[in-house]
Design an enzyme around this catalytic site. Structure first.
Site, short mmCIF file in Angstrom:
data_model
loop_
_atom_site.label_atom_id
_atom_site.label_comp_id
_atom_site.label_asym_id
_atom_site.label_seq_id
_atom_site.Cartn_x
_atom_site.Cartn_y
_atom_site.Cartn_z
N HIS A 17 20.94 -21.71 38.08
CA HIS A 17 21.53 -20.75 37.53
C HIS A 17 21.90 -19.53 38.28
O HIS A 17 22.89 -18.99 38.37
CB HIS A 17 20.69 -20.21 36.27
N LYS A 41 17.18 -23.63 17.35
CA LYS A 41 16.38 -24.03 18.54
C LYS A 41 15.32 -23.02 18.71
O LYS A 41 15.71 -21.87 18.71
CB LYS A 41 17.34 -24.16 20.01
N SER A 127 16.38 -26.11 32.84
CA SER A 127 15.39 -25.47 32.53
C SER A 127 14.34 -26.26 31.79
O SER A 127 13.29 -26.04 31.64
CB SER A 127 15.78 -24.25 31.35
#
Length: 159
Positions: A17, A41, A127
């Site tokens: 990222h 989520k 991630s």
């Protein structure tokens, strides 16, 4: 001022990222890192924690602003007069989905999407993978900023 946004969930932010955000920060006067809020989520870190981790990780860039958003990314862009979305691509499989999103975003609002290929050493990085490997005791320190790695290990110990 040339402005762009780098969107994502960043749960947690990793070096892949940061590579994309850093490269965007050299091309644009202001880069907004937009942390998506998705109530369906359950993240490892809260949105507020992710924002703080990202702010610390990008502090040296000088032209990065970090904030959360809910809803359509193009609405976030319109509200802030941001004409471009910068997205990293790891593999051809990313391109299929990202192209559909780019075409939809352009059609909805005229916001352009620019694709930046990841550097090869981060082409596998996500991630989810970082969290999974760390959960099982794997060493992910080289994939994260030090403060993020520390926060990740602390959060996993809490579980």
């Amino acid at each position: 001022m040339r402005r762009a946004v780098c969107p994502g969930s960043f749960d947690p932010i990793h070096n892949g990222h940061l590579d994309i955000i850093g490269r965007a920060s050299r091309l644009y006067d202001v880069v907004h890192v937009a942390v998506g809020i998705n109530e369906s989520k359950q993240g490892l870190f809260t949105v507020e924690e992710r924002i703080e981790l990202i702010r610390e990780a990008t502090a040296d860039y000088g032209n990065v602003q970090v904030e959360a958003f809910r809803g359509l990314l193009v609405d976030f862009c319109k509200q802030r007069d941001i004409p471009a979305i910068v997205k990293g691509l790891r593999a051809v499989s990313d391109f299929d989905y990202e192209l559909q999103m780019a075409q939809m975003n352009l059609g909805l609002s005229g916001v352009e999407t620019l694709f930046v290929p990841t550097i090869p050493s981060y082409s596998f990085l996500s991630s989810s993978l970082v969290k999974e490997v760390a959960t099982w005791g794997g060493d992910v320190a080289h994939l994260l900023p030090e403060h993020v790695h520390t926060a990740l290990l602390e959060r996993l110990r809490e579980r």
